[in-house]
Each structure stands twice: as C-alpha cells, then as structure tokens.
Design an enzyme around this catalytic site. Structure first.
Site, PDB file in Angstrom:
ATOM      1  N   PRO A   1       0.947  -1.010  -0.163  1.00 55.45           N
ATOM      2  CA  PRO A   1      -0.022  -0.434  -0.006  1.00 55.45           C
ATOM      3  C   PRO A   1       0.901   1.079   0.258  1.00 55.45           C
ATOM      4  CG  PRO A   1      -1.101  -1.797   1.216  1.00 55.45           C
ATOM      5  CD  PRO A   1       0.112  -2.052   1.190  1.00 55.45           C
ATOM      6  N   ASN A   2       0.718   1.938  -1.099  1.00 51.17           N
ATOM      7  CA  ASN A   2       1.246   3.756  -0.944  1.00 51.17           C
ATOM      8  C   ASN A   2       2.266   3.548  -1.215  1.00 51.17           C
ATOM      9  OD1 ASN A   2      -1.011   4.545   0.462  1.00 51.17           O
ATOM     10  ND2 ASN A   2      -0.460   3.382   2.146  1.00 51.17           N
TER      11      ASN A   2
ATOM     12  N   ARG B   1       5.214  11.163  -1.703  1.00 53.54           N
ATOM     13  CA  ARG B   1       5.085  10.772  -0.438  1.00 53.54           C
ATOM     14  C   ARG B   1       5.691  11.063   0.849  1.00 53.54           C
ATOM     15  NH1 ARG B   1       4.089   4.768   1.516  1.00 53.54           N
ATOM     16  NH2 ARG B   1       3.870   5.227   3.168  1.00 53.54           N
TER      17      ARG B   1
ATOM     18  N   TYR C   1      11.206   8.682   2.572  1.00 56.66           N
ATOM     19  CA  TYR C   1      11.326   8.229   0.517  1.00 56.66           C
ATOM     20  C   TYR C   1      11.851   8.586  -0.194  1.00 56.66           C
ATOM     21  CZ  TYR C   1       7.526   5.525   4.111  1.00 56.66           C
ATOM     22  OH  TYR C   1       7.214   5.169   5.164  1.00 56.66           O
TER      23      TYR C   1
ATOM     24  N   ASN D   1       8.260  -5.083   0.020  1.00 56.10           N
ATOM     25  CA  ASN D   1       7.800  -3.992   0.735  1.00 56.10           C
ATOM     26  C   ASN D   1       6.461  -3.585   0.926  1.00 56.10           C
ATOM     27  OD1 ASN D   1       8.252  -1.317   1.875  1.00 56.10           O
ATOM     28  ND2 ASN D   1       9.240  -0.530   0.412  1.00 56.10           N
TER      29      ASN D   1
ATOM     30  N   ALA E   1       2.640  -0.111   4.696  1.00 54.81           N
ATOM     31  CA  ALA E   1       2.806  -0.259   6.303  1.00 54.81           C
ATOM     32  C   ALA E   1       1.435  -2.164   6.782  1.00 54.81           C
ATOM     33  CB  ALA E   1       1.198   0.317   6.475  1.00 54.81           C
TER      34      ALA E   1
ATOM     35  N   HIS F   1       3.479  -4.109   9.525  1.00 54.75           N
ATOM     36  CA  HIS F   1       3.944  -4.372  11.051  1.00 54.75           C
ATOM     37  C   HIS F   1       2.129  -4.464  11.904  1.00 54.75           C
ATOM     38  CE1 HIS F   1       6.222  -1.401  10.334  1.00 54.75           C
ATOM     39  NE2 HIS F   1       5.765  -0.669   9.444  1.00 54.75           N
TER      40      HIS F   1
ATOM     41  N   ASP G   1       1.098 -15.145   7.085  1.00 54.83           N
ATOM     42  CA  ASP G   1       1.240 -16.463   7.698  1.00 54.83           C
ATOM     43  C   ASP G   1       0.745 -17.407   5.690  1.00 54.83           C
ATOM     44  OD1 ASP G   1       0.293 -16.457  10.167  1.00 54.83           O
ATOM     45  OD2 ASP G   1      -2.171 -16.445   9.667  1.00 54.83           O
TER      46      ASP G   1
ATOM     47  N   GLU H   1      12.194  -9.214   3.274  1.00 55.74           N
ATOM     48  CA  GLU H   1      11.391  -7.724   3.416  1.00 55.74           C
ATOM     49  C   GLU H   1      12.732  -6.964   3.162  1.00 55.74           C
ATOM     50  OE1 GLU H   1      11.009  -8.192   7.627  1.00 55.74           O
ATOM     51  OE2 GLU H   1       9.749  -5.706   7.366  1.00 55.74           O
TER      52      GLU H   1
ATOM     53  N   HIS I   1      12.492  -2.244   3.262  1.00 56.65           N
ATOM     54  CA  HIS I   1      11.928  -1.326   3.493  1.00 56.65           C
ATOM     55  C   HIS I   1      13.317   0.239   2.920  1.00 56.65           C
ATOM     56  CE1 HIS I   1       8.654  -3.151   6.166  1.00 56.65           C
ATOM     57  NE2 HIS I   1      10.074  -3.405   6.203  1.00 56.65           N
ATOM     58  N   LEU I   2      12.540   0.712   2.356  1.00 60.34           N
ATOM     59  CA  LEU I   2      13.622   2.035   2.036  1.00 60.34           C
ATOM     60  C   LEU I   2      14.216   3.295   3.189  1.00 60.34           C
ATOM     61  CD1 LEU I   2      10.829   3.639  -0.626  1.00 60.34           C
ATOM     62  CD2 LEU I   2      12.990   3.018  -1.286  1.00 60.34           C
ATOM     63  N   SER I   3      12.769   2.839   4.314  1.00 57.40           N
ATOM     64  CA  SER I   3      13.371   3.746   5.572  1.00 57.40           C
ATOM     65  C   SER I   3      13.608   2.685   6.479  1.00 57.40           C
ATOM     66  CB  SER I   3      12.248   4.598   6.013  1.00 57.40           C
ATOM     67  OG  SER I   3      11.421   3.933   6.325  1.00 57.40           O
TER      68      SER I   3
ATOM     69  N   ARG J   1      12.185   4.618  13.742  1.00 55.51           N
ATOM     70  CA  ARG J   1      11.191   5.487  12.730  1.00 55.51           C
ATOM     71  C   ARG J   1      10.043   5.943  13.660  1.00 55.51           C
ATOM     72  NH1 ARG J   1       8.730   5.873   6.899  1.00 55.51           N
ATOM     73  NH2 ARG J   1       7.684   7.007   7.913  1.00 55.51           N
TER      74      ARG J   1
ATOM     75  N   ARG K   1       6.289   1.537  13.841  1.00 57.52           N
ATOM     76  CA  ARG K   1       6.930   1.385  12.884  1.00 57.52           C
ATOM     77  C   ARG K   1       7.722   0.201  12.698  1.00 57.52           C
ATOM     78  NH1 ARG K   1       4.821   3.900   7.907  1.00 57.52           N
ATOM     79  NH2 ARG K   1       3.991   6.147   9.125  1.00 57.52           N
TER      80      ARG K   1
HETATM   81  C1  DQA Z   1       8.286   1.487   4.974  1.00 55.00           C
HETATM   82  C2  DQA Z   1       8.452   1.811   6.352  1.00 55.00           C
HETATM   83  C3  DQA Z   1       6.543   1.650   6.309  1.00 55.00           C
HETATM   84  O1  DQA Z   1       6.656   1.908   7.462  1.00 55.00           O
HETATM   85  C4  DQA Z   1       5.313   2.567   5.817  1.00 55.00           C
HETATM   86  O2  DQA Z   1       4.027   1.951   6.106  1.00 55.00           O
HETATM   87  C5  DQA Z   1       5.980   2.170   3.783  1.00 55.00           C
HETATM   88  C6  DQA Z   1       6.725   2.200   3.536  1.00 55.00           C
HETATM   89  C7  DQA Z   1       9.457   1.992   3.752  1.00 55.00           C
HETATM   90  O3  DQA Z   1       9.244   1.201   2.516  1.00 55.00           O
HETATM   91  O4  DQA Z   1      10.639   2.423   4.013  1.00 55.00           O
HETATM   92  O5  DQA Z   1       4.527   2.395   2.959  1.00 55.00           O
HETATM   93  O6  DQA Z   1       7.732  -0.066   4.100  1.00 55.00           O
END
Ligand code: DQA
Length: 145
Positions: free
Chosen positions: A9-10, A17, A22, A71, A74, A77, A84, A95, A97-99, A104, A108
């Site tokens: 998502p997002n 964003r 990011y 990735n 959210a 979390h 599952d 797994e 993540h950019l950040s 954070r 998160r």
């Molecule tokens: C994220 C970190 C998540 O907490 C956040 O909800 C994202 C991006 C990252 O790539 O840093 O959507 O997965």
C-alpha cells in the site's frame, strides 16, 4: 533466474509521498533502475494497495519464482494474513524497506512478517531493493535460498 518485486500500500505514491523518508524517485523510476542494474535477471514487478491482492500474487508466485523481494508498506506492522501467506509458500521472501523502520515511530519498529521472511533489509532507500535482489541471487547460487 526469476525474481518478483512486490510493493504494498501507498508505494505507488513514491515521488510525491514523504520524500524525507522515501526519496524523490517514483516507483516506475526505481523499477527502471533495477532492470538496468540486473540486466541478466528476469524481474517482474507487482504493486497493490490491497492486502488480498498481495496475498494472491504471492500464492501464485510459489513455484514459479526463485525469490520475492517484498516491501509490504504499512502491512508490515500488522498484517497477520500476509505473514501467514509468506509462511505458507516455499519461495524465499526478502523483506525490504526504503526507510529504516527501526529508527522511526514506535508503531513502525515492529515487523510481524520478519520472522517468516528469509531476511530483512531496511533503511537504504532504493538500495534496499538491490541488496534484496542480490541476496536472492547469491543464496540461490549457493543453494541456500
Ligand atoms: C516502508 C515503511 C513502512 O512503515 C511504511 O508504512 C511504508 C514504507 C518503507 O519502505 O520504508 O509504506 O515500508
């Protein structure tokens, strides 16, 4: 070698964003750079804002990819359903993540998917995806994926 890059998502909003966390690249620009960097690898890309869409795609990927770089946004979390799904497939999932999620907000800091992933990479911007892909390549070559 086939690797699926999955985004939750997002992440379709990258570029607009929260650039502080990011960066300013769009998801399409990241995809282009990954393709250029890993020319010899068959990369496929999937993004969904829906938990079920990601779960369906992961189920389909089992048996047809050497690895998945995920990735989960959210969902990382709180999605026990995605956790599952990862646990139910054979294909190794890395797994990313950019950040740096450990640095954070407290909500998160915890990943419910981390224990069922092959490993986790966080905080290196788009390099996190590159490191995830490289990990799958190296582990597959070593027979350890
Ligand atoms: C994220 C970190 C998540 O907490 C956040 O909800 C994202 C991006 C990252 O790539 O840093 O959507 O997965």
């Amino acid at each position: 070698m086939k690797i699926l890059i999955m985004n939750g998502p997002n992440l379709n909003m990258l570029g607009r964003r929260d650039p502080k966390h990011y960066g300013s690249q769009t998801l399409a620009e990241i995809y282009e750079k990954l393709k250029a960097r890993f020319g010899g690898i068959d990369l496929e890309f999937f993004q969904s804002n829906h938990e079920g869409g990601l779960i369906d795609r992961l189920h389909q990927a089992d048996g047809s990819f050497d690895g998945v770089v995920l990735n989960a946004g959210a969902l990382t979390h709180y999605s026990i359903a995605l956790r599952d799904a990862i646990d139910s497939v054979e294909v190794p999932v890395v797994e990313v993540h950019l950040s740096n999620i450990a640095a954070r907000e407290s909500f998160r800091n915890h990943s419910v998917i981390a224990p069922v992933c092959r490993g986790s990479i966080s905080g290196f911007g788009m390099q996190s995806y590159m490191l995830g892909i490289q990990a799958i390549i190296d582990l597959t070559a070593d027979g350890e994926a």
